[in-house]
Design a protein around this motif. Structure first.
Motif, PDB file in Angstrom:
ATOM      1  N   TRP A 236       0.780  -0.621  -7.373  1.00 14.35           N
ATOM      2  CA  TRP A 236      -0.086  -1.738  -6.974  1.00 14.35           C
ATOM      3  C   TRP A 236       0.518  -3.077  -7.376  1.00 14.35           C
ATOM      4  O   TRP A 236       1.137  -3.206  -8.435  1.00 14.35           O
ATOM      5  N   ALA A 237       0.314  -4.041  -6.528  1.00 17.24           N
ATOM      6  CA  ALA A 237       0.701  -5.416  -6.864  1.00 17.24           C
ATOM      7  C   ALA A 237      -0.265  -5.944  -7.927  1.00 17.24           C
ATOM      8  O   ALA A 237      -1.337  -5.362  -8.157  1.00 17.24           O
ATOM      9  N   ALA A 238       0.125  -7.026  -8.573  1.00 12.67           N
ATOM     10  CA  ALA A 238      -0.784  -7.672  -9.521  1.00 12.67           C
ATOM     11  C   ALA A 238      -2.065  -8.051  -8.775  1.00 12.67           C
ATOM     12  O   ALA A 238      -2.009  -8.414  -7.594  1.00 12.67           O
ATOM     13  N   PRO A 239      -3.232  -7.948  -9.431  1.00  7.25           N
ATOM     14  CA  PRO A 239      -4.503  -8.182  -8.724  1.00  7.25           C
ATOM     15  C   PRO A 239      -4.521  -9.474  -7.915  1.00  7.25           C
ATOM     16  O   PRO A 239      -5.040  -9.486  -6.796  1.00  7.25           O
ATOM     17  N   GLU A 240      -3.934 -10.543  -8.428  1.00  6.07           N
ATOM     18  CA  GLU A 240      -3.998 -11.818  -7.708  1.00  6.07           C
ATOM     19  C   GLU A 240      -3.112 -11.815  -6.453  1.00  6.07           C
ATOM     20  O   GLU A 240      -3.240 -12.692  -5.606  1.00  6.07           O
ATOM     21  N   ASP A 241      -2.232 -10.847  -6.340  1.00  7.05           N
ATOM     22  CA  ASP A 241      -1.338 -10.789  -5.172  1.00  7.05           C
ATOM     23  C   ASP A 241      -1.818  -9.808  -4.102  1.00  7.05           C
ATOM     24  O   ASP A 241      -1.156  -9.610  -3.089  1.00  7.05           O
ATOM     25  N   ARG A 242      -2.956  -9.180  -4.337  1.00  2.00           N
ATOM     26  CA  ARG A 242      -3.415  -8.151  -3.397  1.00  2.00           C
ATOM     27  C   ARG A 242      -4.175  -8.781  -2.237  1.00  2.00           C
ATOM     28  O   ARG A 242      -5.389  -8.966  -2.284  1.00  2.00           O
ATOM     29  N   VAL A 243      -3.448  -9.126  -1.199  1.00  4.12           N
ATOM     30  CA  VAL A 243      -4.062  -9.751  -0.035  1.00  4.12           C
ATOM     31  C   VAL A 243      -3.923  -8.808   1.156  1.00  4.12           C
ATOM     32  O   VAL A 243      -2.813  -8.418   1.534  1.00  4.12           O
ATOM     33  N   ALA A 244      -5.054  -8.438   1.727  1.00  2.47           N
ATOM     34  CA  ALA A 244      -5.031  -7.558   2.902  1.00  2.47           C
ATOM     35  C   ALA A 244      -4.560  -8.333   4.117  1.00  2.47           C
ATOM     36  O   ALA A 244      -4.656  -9.558   4.171  1.00  2.47           O
ATOM     37  N   ASP A 245      -4.041  -7.621   5.101  1.00  2.00           N
ATOM     38  CA  ASP A 245      -3.701  -8.251   6.369  1.00  2.00           C
ATOM     39  C   ASP A 245      -4.973  -8.799   6.998  1.00  2.00           C
ATOM     40  O   ASP A 245      -5.991  -8.119   7.069  1.00  2.00           O
ATOM     41  N   ASP A 246      -4.903 -10.062   7.473  1.00  2.00           N
ATOM     42  CA  ASP A 246      -6.089 -10.721   8.025  1.00  2.00           C
ATOM     43  C   ASP A 246      -6.719  -9.933   9.159  1.00  2.00           C
ATOM     44  O   ASP A 246      -7.909 -10.012   9.394  1.00  2.00           O
ATOM     45  N   ARG A 247      -5.879  -9.235   9.907  1.00  2.00           N
ATOM     46  CA  ARG A 247      -6.372  -8.629  11.144  1.00  2.00           C
ATOM     47  C   ARG A 247      -6.720  -7.163  10.979  1.00  2.00           C
ATOM     48  O   ARG A 247      -7.077  -6.495  11.939  1.00  2.00           O
ATOM     49  N   GLY A 248      -6.577  -6.653   9.752  1.00  2.00           N
ATOM     50  CA  GLY A 248      -6.994  -5.273   9.538  1.00  2.00           C
ATOM     51  C   GLY A 248      -5.903  -4.251   9.773  1.00  2.00           C
ATOM     52  O   GLY A 248      -6.181  -3.065   9.890  1.00  2.00           O
ATOM     53  N   TYR A 249      -4.637  -4.721   9.853  1.00  2.00           N
ATOM     54  CA  TYR A 249      -3.538  -3.770   9.985  1.00  2.00           C
ATOM     55  C   TYR A 249      -3.006  -3.457   8.591  1.00  2.00           C
ATOM     56  O   TYR A 249      -2.882  -4.334   7.751  1.00  2.00           O
ATOM     57  N   GLY A 250      -2.594  -2.225   8.354  1.00  2.00           N
ATOM     58  CA  GLY A 250      -1.827  -1.870   7.176  1.00  2.00           C
ATOM     59  C   GLY A 250      -2.499  -2.241   5.871  1.00  2.00           C
ATOM     60  O   GLY A 250      -3.715  -2.423   5.802  1.00  2.00           O
ATOM     61  N   LEU A 251      -1.693  -2.341   4.822  1.00  2.00           N
ATOM     62  CA  LEU A 251      -2.223  -2.548   3.475  1.00  2.00           C
ATOM     63  C   LEU A 251      -1.884  -3.935   2.954  1.00  2.00           C
ATOM     64  O   LEU A 251      -2.078  -4.211   1.769  1.00  2.00           O
ATOM     65  N   GLY A 252      -1.384  -4.803   3.803  1.00  2.00           N
ATOM     66  CA  GLY A 252      -1.100  -6.179   3.381  1.00  2.00           C
ATOM     67  C   GLY A 252      -0.122  -6.202   2.222  1.00  2.00           C
ATOM     68  O   GLY A 252       0.862  -5.457   2.204  1.00  2.00           O
ATOM     69  N   THR A 253      -0.417  -7.050   1.250  1.00  2.00           N
ATOM     70  CA  THR A 253       0.475  -7.173   0.088  1.00  2.00           C
ATOM     71  C   THR A 253      -0.123  -6.507  -1.141  1.00  2.00           C
ATOM     72  O   THR A 253       0.319  -6.746  -2.262  1.00  2.00           O
ATOM     73  N   ALA A 254      -1.155  -5.669  -0.932  1.00  2.00           N
ATOM     74  CA  ALA A 254      -1.864  -5.098  -2.075  1.00  2.00           C
ATOM     75  C   ALA A 254      -1.006  -4.111  -2.848  1.00  2.00           C
ATOM     76  O   ALA A 254      -1.183  -3.931  -4.051  1.00  2.00           O
ATOM     77  N   ILE A 255      -0.091  -3.492  -2.136  1.00  2.00           N
ATOM     78  CA  ILE A 255       0.726  -2.453  -2.769  1.00  2.00           C
ATOM     79  C   ILE A 255       2.193  -2.839  -2.612  1.00  2.00           C
ATOM     80  O   ILE A 255       2.662  -3.102  -1.501  1.00  2.00           O
ATOM     81  N   ASP A 256       2.906  -2.912  -3.754  1.00  3.01           N
ATOM     82  CA  ASP A 256       4.327  -3.292  -3.713  1.00  3.01           C
ATOM     83  C   ASP A 256       5.154  -2.216  -3.038  1.00  3.01           C
ATOM     84  O   ASP A 256       6.157  -2.506  -2.389  1.00  3.01           O
ATOM     85  N   GLY A 257       4.757  -0.967  -3.250  1.00  2.00           N
ATOM     86  CA  GLY A 257       5.529   0.129  -2.674  1.00  2.00           C
ATOM     87  C   GLY A 257       5.023   1.452  -3.214  1.00  2.00           C
ATOM     88  O   GLY A 257       3.921   1.519  -3.803  1.00  2.00           O
ATOM     89  N   TRP A 258       5.823   2.464  -2.986  1.00 10.00           N
ATOM     90  CA  TRP A 258       5.403   3.825  -3.330  1.00 10.00           C
ATOM     91  C   TRP A 258       6.542   4.523  -4.050  1.00 10.00           C
ATOM     92  O   TRP A 258       7.694   4.470  -3.604  1.00 10.00           O
ATOM     93  N   LYS A 259       6.196   5.199  -5.170  1.00  9.34           N
ATOM     94  CA  LYS A 259       7.225   5.934  -5.918  1.00  9.34           C
ATOM     95  C   LYS A 259       6.878   7.415  -5.915  1.00  9.34           C
ATOM     96  O   LYS A 259       5.712   7.799  -5.726  1.00  9.34           O
ATOM     97  N   ALA A 260       7.900   8.236  -6.144  1.00 11.24           N
ATOM     98  CA  ALA A 260       7.689   9.688  -6.125  1.00 11.24           C
ATOM     99  C   ALA A 260       6.801  10.094  -7.301  1.00 11.24           C
ATOM    100  O   ALA A 260       6.903   9.536  -8.396  1.00 11.24           O
ATOM    101  N   THR A 261       5.908  11.062  -7.035  1.00 11.13           N
ATOM    102  CA  THR A 261       5.031  11.530  -8.110  1.00 11.13           C
ATOM    103  C   THR A 261       5.664  12.658  -8.909  1.00 11.13           C
ATOM    104  O   THR A 261       5.230  12.954 -10.018  1.00 11.13           O
ATOM    105  N   GLY A 262       6.671  13.312  -8.330  1.00 10.58           N
ATOM    106  CA  GLY A 262       7.266  14.464  -9.004  1.00 10.58           C
ATOM    107  C   GLY A 262       6.562  15.776  -8.684  1.00 10.58           C
ATOM    108  O   GLY A 262       6.995  16.844  -9.127  1.00 10.58           O
ATOM    109  N   GLU A 263       5.473  15.694  -7.916  1.00 11.74           N
ATOM    110  CA  GLU A 263       4.779  16.927  -7.519  1.00 11.74           C
ATOM    111  C   GLU A 263       5.651  17.711  -6.530  1.00 11.74           C
ATOM    112  O   GLU A 263       6.529  17.142  -5.893  1.00 11.74           O
TER     113      GLU A 263
END
Lengths: 355, 182
Positions: B142-169
């Motif tokens: 997750w991005a820092a709370p102040e940087d979590r901005v959704a896409d205005d138009r409802g597409y995707g996850l905006g800037t709320a999530i910096d990226g995705w890392k492997a869980t190791g599962e």
């Protein structure tokens, strides 16, 4: 030609500054058109939509709009960057092929999120008019001026059109709420207002409107099976002027006249005509070009001066002409759509009821 | 509006007229997208479950595109911030003015646990490019709370999530994602 009828029409004709996405706006309208048609969604053999992504500035909105039709199973569909009246035309042509019997045509437009005076400049040629940012209201005013200069109309004539449109809009729940709220205005009152772009005043120009509309077309006897009073498309035609407005006499709507001839307007009396006259003087031009007489009632809905969702206004005119037959028992009506500056492109659709 | 400053040498047989056009738009966030954005800012990924077919759409659309019925906040469900890679693209950034990227990186479509559709264009973090595979389990960074901005138009996850890392599962079995691969 194969007989094709409109059996259903639905609209969200006058949304103001909608916060919804175009797809959200379309969904209930398309559902209402299908539910009102007596046809199941699965029976629709062809779908055609009209919209322009430039209006709301949402690239590929026309693709997302298809979700309002249903994303599964796959459908046969097409899109025109035109008013939905041209989507209806393509659907009518598709039904002429004979292998499908039912078509859906719909359109949507959100023009509250941009400045139409800028966006519509992009319709102009990129060399001469575009760099001047020749906006659509100024170009319309040039056309109105041409009418006045040739003695074909007076400013009072324009005000008469506005006054009647507003009176009619009062009874139309789909007219723009601001127009309805303004109430009746006399010709004298209208002429007191300042010019927006001379000789046009604010009331000579359409309100900024968001909206959507949908119609169901059915070919042959099936139309009578699903609809008590279908409106048969007896003639439909569209024509265009030269692209550059300077190449024609703006005081006459030649392409509208040609479309009317090919649609057979003069074959029998027209009881009601719904004209996409987005500026008051355009109604005068069109009435003359289409050969409509004093016995034709023009724009009982209030017309595009009372509600003008871009890309939808023309389809609504055809829908209102359908309602005149389907709900009000008229026999022969006309729906007109226009596109481009100064009535550059015109579509004429003549409808007839069985009674 | 228009920028007509001549940028190009104009001494050849063809005359150039640069004309850059900009249009101003007001972006309206529809109510469904706004609610989604508020949840994202709060660290939650939400979707709408269709009351008819039970499919869960993330981000929520305000309708089910399969059943063509409207969905509302009453249909809202919270989705896990964990899921499986279904497809991905490795991008090699071409260096142009303004390009911030320097190294190859991957964007993936991710099927979140609890969702019935993928979210696209998701950045994979700290995963060697040659180890990306369908079914790879990942979790949100997750991005820092102040940087979590959704896409205005409802597409995707905006800037709320910096990226995705492997869980190791262990990888998810193909049966869980095969309907979502391209």
């Amino acid at each position: 030609m194969r007989d094709v009828a409109i059996v259903s029409f639905a609209q969200a004709g006058s949304l103001v500054d909608t916060a919804e996405s175009e797809t959200q706006m379309l969904l209930p309208v398309i559902n209402a058109a299908i539910e009102g048609s007596g046809i199941t969604r699965a029976d629709i053999g062809f779908t055609c939509s009209g919209s322009a992504d430039y209006l709301a500035g949402t690239p590929f909105a026309f693709v997302a709009n298809l979700e309002a039709v249903g994303a599964w199973p796959p459908i046969s569909e097409s899109h025109v960057d035109m008013d939905g009246a041209w989507a209806l035309y393509e659907a009518w042509v598709r039904l002429q092929h004979g292998d499908v019997d039912v078509a859906l045509a719909f359109s949507s437009g959100i023009s509250s999120r941009s400045d139409l005076g800028e966006v519509l400049c992009l319709q102009n040629d990129p060399y001469y008019l575009m760099p001047l940012w020749a906006d659509h209201v100024s170009l319309a005013a040039l056309q109105a001026r041409a009418l006045l200069d040739q003695g074909l109309a007076t400013e009072a004539d324009l005000a008469e059109v506005v006054a009647r449109s507003r009176r009619n809009a009062a009874a139309n729940p789909s007219a723009h709420p601001d127009v309805r709220a303004a109430g009746d205005l006399s010709v004298d009152q209208l002429l007191e207002a300042a010019y927006t772009v001379a000789p046009l005043r604010a009331a000579d120009c359409p309100p900024t409107t968001d909206g959507a509309a949908a119609v169901i077309l059915v070919a042959g006897d099936r139309a009578r099976e699903v609809c008590d009073n279908p409106a048969w498309i007896r003639g439909i035609d569209h024509r265009s002027e030269a692209h550059y407005p300077g190449l024609r006499d703006l005081a006459h709507a030649g392409s509208a006249r040609l479309a009317a001839e090919h649609a057979g307007v003069a074959d029998a009396p027209i009881e009601v005509a719904e004209l996409a006259a987005t500026f008051s003087h355009e109604e005068l031009l069109l009435t003359e070009a289409l050969g409509l007489g004093a016995d034709t009632e023009v724009n009982p809905s209030g017309g595009a001066l009372a509600s003008n969702p871009m890309m939808v206004s023309g389809l609504i005119r055809i829908g209102e002409a359908f309602r005149q037959i389907n709900e009000h028992g008229k026999h022969r009506t006309l729906g007109h759509a226009a596109s481009g500056p100064c009535l550059q492109q015109n579509l004429v659709c003549v409808l007839e009821g069985d009674s | 509006m228009t920028d007509t400053d001549p940028q190009v040498a104009d001494d050849g047989p063809v005359r150039f007229m640069p004309q850059l056009i900009s249009l101003d738009y007001t972006v309206r966030t529809n109510p469904v997208a706004a609610a989604f954005g508020e949840a994202l800012a709060d660290g939650r990924i939400t979707g709408h479950r269709c009351p008819s077919c039970s499919l869960v759409f993330v981000p929520p659309k305000g309708f089910c595109p399969i059943c063509t019925i409207e969905t509302t906040s009453a249909d809202e469900v919270v989705i896990e911030d964990r899921g499986m890679v279904t497809a991905w693209t490795v991008l090699t950034p071409i260096q142009y003015h303004g390009q911030q990227e320097r190294k190859d990186y991957a964007l993936a479509s991710i099927l979140l646990v609890g969702a019935d559709g993928t979210v696209g264009q998701q950045r994979l973090i700290d995963i060697p490019l040659d180890e990306i595979r369908p079914g790879l389990m990942v979790e949100a960074v997750w991005a820092a709370p102040e940087d979590r901005v959704a896409d205005d138009r409802g597409y995707g996850l905006g800037t709320a999530i910096d990226g995705w890392k492997a869980t190791g599962e262990p990888d998810a079995p193909a049966s869980e994602y095969e309907g979502h691969t391209l």
